[in-house]
Design an enzyme around this catalytic site. Structure first.
Site, PDB file in Angstrom:
ATOM      1  N   ASP A  80      13.151  78.863 -15.262  1.00 15.76           N
ATOM      2  CA  ASP A  80      12.286  79.199 -16.408  1.00 15.76           C
ATOM      3  C   ASP A  80      12.531  80.661 -16.766  1.00 15.76           C
ATOM      4  OD1 ASP A  80      10.041  79.340 -18.295  1.00 15.76           O
ATOM      5  OD2 ASP A  80       9.274  77.569 -17.252  1.00 15.76           O
ATOM      6  N   SER A 120      10.343  63.500 -27.159  1.00 17.71           N
ATOM      7  CA  SER A 120       8.981  63.557 -27.707  1.00 17.71           C
ATOM      8  C   SER A 120       8.754  62.379 -28.647  1.00 17.71           C
ATOM      9  CB  SER A 120       8.796  64.851 -28.503  1.00 17.71           C
ATOM     10  OG  SER A 120       7.580  64.822 -29.225  1.00 17.71           O
ATOM     11  N   TYR A 137      11.597  70.955 -34.827  1.00 19.06           N
ATOM     12  CA  TYR A 137      11.187  70.344 -33.542  1.00 19.06           C
ATOM     13  C   TYR A 137      11.522  68.854 -33.528  1.00 19.06           C
ATOM     14  CZ  TYR A 137       8.231  69.012 -29.574  1.00 19.06           C
ATOM     15  OH  TYR A 137       7.775  68.516 -28.373  1.00 19.06           O
TER      16      TYR A 137
HETATM   17  P1  NAD Z   1       4.846  74.350 -21.868  1.00 21.28           P
HETATM   18  O1  NAD Z   1       4.832  75.352 -22.956  1.00 21.28           O
HETATM   19  O2  NAD Z   1       3.670  74.271 -20.959  1.00 21.28           O
HETATM   20  O3  NAD Z   1       6.158  74.531 -20.975  1.00 21.28           O
HETATM   21  C1  NAD Z   1       7.406  74.769 -21.522  1.00 21.28           C
HETATM   22  C2  NAD Z   1       8.195  75.672 -20.589  1.00 21.28           C
HETATM   23  O4  NAD Z   1       9.487  75.892 -21.160  1.00 21.28           O
HETATM   24  C3  NAD Z   1       7.544  77.057 -20.377  1.00 21.28           C
HETATM   25  O5  NAD Z   1       7.389  77.344 -19.002  1.00 21.28           O
HETATM   26  C4  NAD Z   1       8.517  78.004 -21.051  1.00 21.28           C
HETATM   27  O6  NAD Z   1       8.582  79.288 -20.453  1.00 21.28           O
HETATM   28  C5  NAD Z   1       9.831  77.246 -20.893  1.00 21.28           C
HETATM   29  N1  NAD Z   1      10.823  77.782 -21.822  1.00 21.28           N
HETATM   30  C6  NAD Z   1      10.662  78.002 -23.159  1.00 21.28           C
HETATM   31  N2  NAD Z   1      11.745  78.623 -23.663  1.00 21.28           N
HETATM   32  C7  NAD Z   1      12.608  78.802 -22.629  1.00 21.28           C
HETATM   33  C8  NAD Z   1      13.885  79.405 -22.507  1.00 21.28           C
HETATM   34  N3  NAD Z   1      14.497  79.994 -23.553  1.00 21.28           N
HETATM   35  N4  NAD Z   1      14.487  79.399 -21.302  1.00 21.28           N
HETATM   36  C9  NAD Z   1      13.871  78.838 -20.230  1.00 21.28           C
HETATM   37  N5  NAD Z   1      12.656  78.262 -20.277  1.00 21.28           N
HETATM   38  C10 NAD Z   1      12.029  78.261 -21.460  1.00 21.28           C
HETATM   39  O7  NAD Z   1       5.075  72.964 -22.585  1.00 21.28           O
HETATM   40  P2  NAD Z   1       5.081  71.451 -22.047  1.00 21.28           P
HETATM   41  O8  NAD Z   1       4.077  70.730 -22.831  1.00 21.28           O
HETATM   42  O9  NAD Z   1       5.066  71.382 -20.564  1.00 21.28           O
HETATM   43  O10 NAD Z   1       6.507  71.002 -22.602  1.00 21.28           O
HETATM   44  C11 NAD Z   1       7.526  70.483 -21.763  1.00 21.28           C
HETATM   45  C12 NAD Z   1       8.420  69.605 -22.609  1.00 21.28           C
HETATM   46  O11 NAD Z   1       7.661  68.501 -23.099  1.00 21.28           O
HETATM   47  C13 NAD Z   1       8.986  70.288 -23.853  1.00 21.28           C
HETATM   48  O12 NAD Z   1      10.343  69.937 -24.002  1.00 21.28           O
HETATM   49  C14 NAD Z   1       8.140  69.730 -24.982  1.00 21.28           C
HETATM   50  O13 NAD Z   1       8.829  69.742 -26.211  1.00 21.28           O
HETATM   51  C15 NAD Z   1       7.888  68.342 -24.477  1.00 21.28           C
HETATM   52  N6  NAD Z   1       6.718  67.673 -25.074  1.00 21.28           N
HETATM   53  C16 NAD Z   1       5.471  68.175 -24.920  1.00 21.28           C
HETATM   54  C17 NAD Z   1       4.396  67.525 -25.504  1.00 21.28           C
HETATM   55  C18 NAD Z   1       2.995  68.012 -25.371  1.00 21.28           C
HETATM   56  O14 NAD Z   1       2.104  67.437 -26.020  1.00 21.28           O
HETATM   57  N7  NAD Z   1       2.735  69.055 -24.578  1.00 21.28           N
HETATM   58  C19 NAD Z   1       4.624  66.361 -26.252  1.00 21.28           C
HETATM   59  C20 NAD Z   1       5.911  65.874 -26.392  1.00 21.28           C
HETATM   60  C21 NAD Z   1       6.957  66.542 -25.796  1.00 21.28           C
END
Ligand code: NAD
Length: 279
Positions: free
Chosen positions: A33, A112, A153
């Site tokens: 991360d 997603s 996105y």
């Molecule tokens: P989150 O924001 O809690 O976690 C995302 C993580 O990605 C963070 O720790 C962030 O630091 C890391 N990150 C971002 N940019 C980065 C980079 N340049 N290099 C390294 N790490 C990086 O979000 P989440 O909800 O846990 O999302 C995880 C995945 O699930 C994502 O791909 C998101 O698109 C997908 N998703 C989430 C949801 C939702 O409702 N939360 C729904 C559909 C898909």
């Protein structure tokens, strides 16, 4: 049997929960991360992806049993294109030599429900051509306008699901005995959605675009457990799939359409296969 996992986005949300559950089962997890994981790495650039993959491989001692790519952004900005698509696909490719050392390698990506929402086709095409300069250029243009910024996105996530569908059956993945799949969440209660969920207007907006008749918004555990199964030794035949874990949102949005796709093309494919058999 204890396995070694590399998980991107492991400092927050879905990635963090997945890492915690795996560690509780006695597995080794090397998180990647921006900060707060075993490997500090920036997946928005090619150099960052390769450096992170090298560091994770080194920490694992050269053998990695499974890679789970969770790191992502939902900002209506060009960096979302780089992190969400190339930060997953290029990182995974860079991890393939370490996966090849495992006796039961697996990989899973986080897509997603947005993958079935409106996208900008030229951006999806640029992703699938692996043309990061073109994708970033298109995303920069989309980001100029509030209305079109959101397409970045959804386009990145549709491209992830299509990449998995295309690549999973090739020599590089199925041919190398590596099941490759994706999970597509609906709304998950993580920091990514907290701002939207904090207001009635924001909640109404996400509930309109992500209609979840079963279970409503979910905790990250439901996604984490699916990722863990897909990357376990128990997954012997699930290959190339995007598994929607979304309370039924994909079924609501697509309805029967998923079964009506391109019947002519599949008929043509069977004609070709039978003609190869000489029938
Ligand atoms: P989150 O924001 O809690 O976690 C995302 C993580 O990605 C963070 O720790 C962030 O630091 C890391 N990150 C971002 N940019 C980065 C980079 N340049 N290099 C390294 N790490 C990086 O979000 P989440 O909800 O846990 O999302 C995880 C995945 O699930 C994502 O791909 C998101 O698109 C997908 N998703 C989430 C949801 C939702 O409702 N939360 C729904 C559909 C898909």
């Amino acid at each position: 049997m204890s396995r070694t996992y590399v998980i991107t986005g492991a400092a927050s949300g879905i990635g963090k929960t997945t890492a915690e559950l795996l560690r509780a089962e006695g597995h080794t997890v090397i998180g990647v991360d921006l900060a707060g994981a075993e490997v500090d790495g920036d997946l928005s650039t090619p150099a960052g992806r390769h450096a992170a993959a090298e560091a994770a491989t080194q920490q694992a001692g050269g053998t990695v049993d499974a890679v789970i790519t969770c790191a992502g952004l939902s900002l209506p900005k060009a960096i979302t294109a780089s992190v969400n698509y190339f930060g997953m696909t290029e990182f995974l490719e860079a991890m393939r030599p370490a996966l090849a050392q495992s006796t039961a390698p697996r990989a899973a990506l986080v897509s997603s429900l947005s993958s079935v929402q409106p996208v900008y086709p030229p951006l999806v095409d640029a992703f699938l051509r692996d043309d990061e300069a073109a994708a970033v250029g298109i995303a920069e243009e989309l980001a100029q306008n509030e209305q079109t910024g959101g397409l970045i996105y959804a386009s990145s996530k549709q491209a992830i699901s299509r990449w998995v569908h295309r690549e999973a059956v090739t020599e590089r993945w199925a041919g190398a005995d590596i099941p490759l799949n994706a999970v597509a969440p609906g709304v998950v209660n993580t920091p990514m959605t907290s701002e939207l969920r904090a207001t009635p207007g924001g909640t109404a907006l996400i509930d309109t675009v992500v209609p979840m008749p079963l279970g409503y918004h979910q905790e990250p555990e439901s996604i984490a457990k699916l990722l863990i199964w897909l990357t376990s030794v128990d997954n012997t035949h699930c290959c190339g799939q995007t598994i929607y874990c979304d309370g039924g949102a994909e079924a609501v949005l697509r309805g029967e359409d998923v079964w009506s796709w391109n019947n002519d093309a599949i008929a043509q494919k069977f004609t070709e296969l039978f003609s190869q058999l000489g029938r």
